[in-house]
Design an enzyme around this catalytic site. Sequence first.
Site: not given
Ligand code: OAD
Length: 418
Positions: A102, A119, A127, A131, A152, A155, A217, A219, A235
């Site tokens: 996150n 991330h 920048c 620069c 920036c 620069c 999770n 799901e 969570a």
């Molecule tokens: P996702 O949106 O892919 O997944 C979120 C997960 O959280 C899902 O599996 C849901 O089931 C779960 N979820 C939803 N509510 C919840 C709760 N209250 N408690 C626990 N789990 C819950 O998000 P990420 O896995 O974080 O990257 O995505 C990974 C990366 O993809 C992100 O850091 C971002 C994104 O594109 C970049 O921007 C580089």
Amino acid sequence: MRSILHRVARALGSDARITVMTGAGVSAASGVPTFRGADGLWKDFRVDDLATPQAFTRNPRAVWEWYDWRRQAIAGCQPNAAHHVLASWSLRFPRFTLITQNVDGLHERAGASDVLRLHGSIWDVGCWNQCAGSPHRWRDDSVPFPVLPPSCPHCGGPLRPGVVWFGELLDSEVVDRSLDATRCDVFFTVGTSAIVYPAAGFLDHARSHGAMTVEINPEATPASSTVDVVVPERAELALPELDATLGAHPLALTTERLRLEPLLPRHVEAAHQLWTHPEVRRYLWDDRIIPRETAEEVARASAADFARHRFGLWLVYGHEESGMPVGFCGLRTDGVGPGPELLFGLYPTYWGRGFAQEASRAVLAHAFTTLRLPRVTAATDAPNERSARTLSAIGMRFDRRAEHNGLDTLFYSIDLRR
Ligand code: OAD
């Protein structure tokens, strides 16, 4: 679910090496949207338009509008119980590592230190031209930026958000430290869809090093079939439950006639019954019906308080009474004055027996002796003379009288230093 959590709790010894990796789901309860799923950001927005270096080259303003909008939204969000539990674990377990995908900064705002941010951070900028005069990244809390893209200061070129975009390399030091943390006893993957690499691969590393692997999770994800333990729960509910199961917090309090059980999300039913009982409703809530969501909200706030401060609201049970709580009592941080603030309420049926005094004394003893808090305050509406009598009886001194929410309110305090 209790038995699953007990199994995990047994593995969380004070010398265990514990690593937790979080994703967007951990911030969902704070109101930060996730990326995938029905309400996910990637449903309405395209990665290729917003989260790649190419997108920024094509249209820096459009990219910044999206990040500026997200920064504004996140600025209005608060850490939830899951963040608070993980922050307390970072203090409690000497060999604890928190890795997050996150960028919202909510782990840090809950008090977690040394978070490995795979991330980057939405609160950092850098920048775009890299620069010579500017550091690689620095923090800028401006919300919103007056001009997009912001420029920036070194620069005058455009700034970029301090996040890692698709197609970019992750910070190698953060990756190395994360990989090192996969050599652990227990590895948690919490609130992540577990599909974006390299984060998704850490679980396999942990398993190959012999860690117990746990997914939290609601799901199922690709990780669900490979972990040792699946906790199919949100969570913000599962982590406070697990934390309470660890049992090291002095949570339950007992007195000669009463037992005080911390109000956690699993007690919402009892709390709701208590607050919707006609006798309690009449004097506590102006006869308003308390919706179940309100009871859930109060229980979540209480769990977050317990995780962070080791106090919150307790449900009060009489040793001689059956089943139902006779009232509640506790210290809260969202009261009318600077917290912690004492709060109590009993069924009128139990008035006159000194239960409120007995419960409040137990809470104050916990506050002063175990937690070493210097001061506790309380407030009561002037017509509520019964509360005022109880507060005086437990040694709280009248401080001042002021209007609060349109009501004539008496403020009390008790100060250990006096
Ligand atoms: P996702 O949106 O892919 O997944 C979120 C997960 O959280 C899902 O599996 C849901 O089931 C779960 N979820 C939803 N509510 C919840 C709760 N209250 N408690 C626990 N789990 C819950 O998000 P990420 O896995 O974080 O990257 O995505 C990974 C990366 O993809 C992100 O850091 C971002 C994104 O594109 C970049 O921007 C580089």
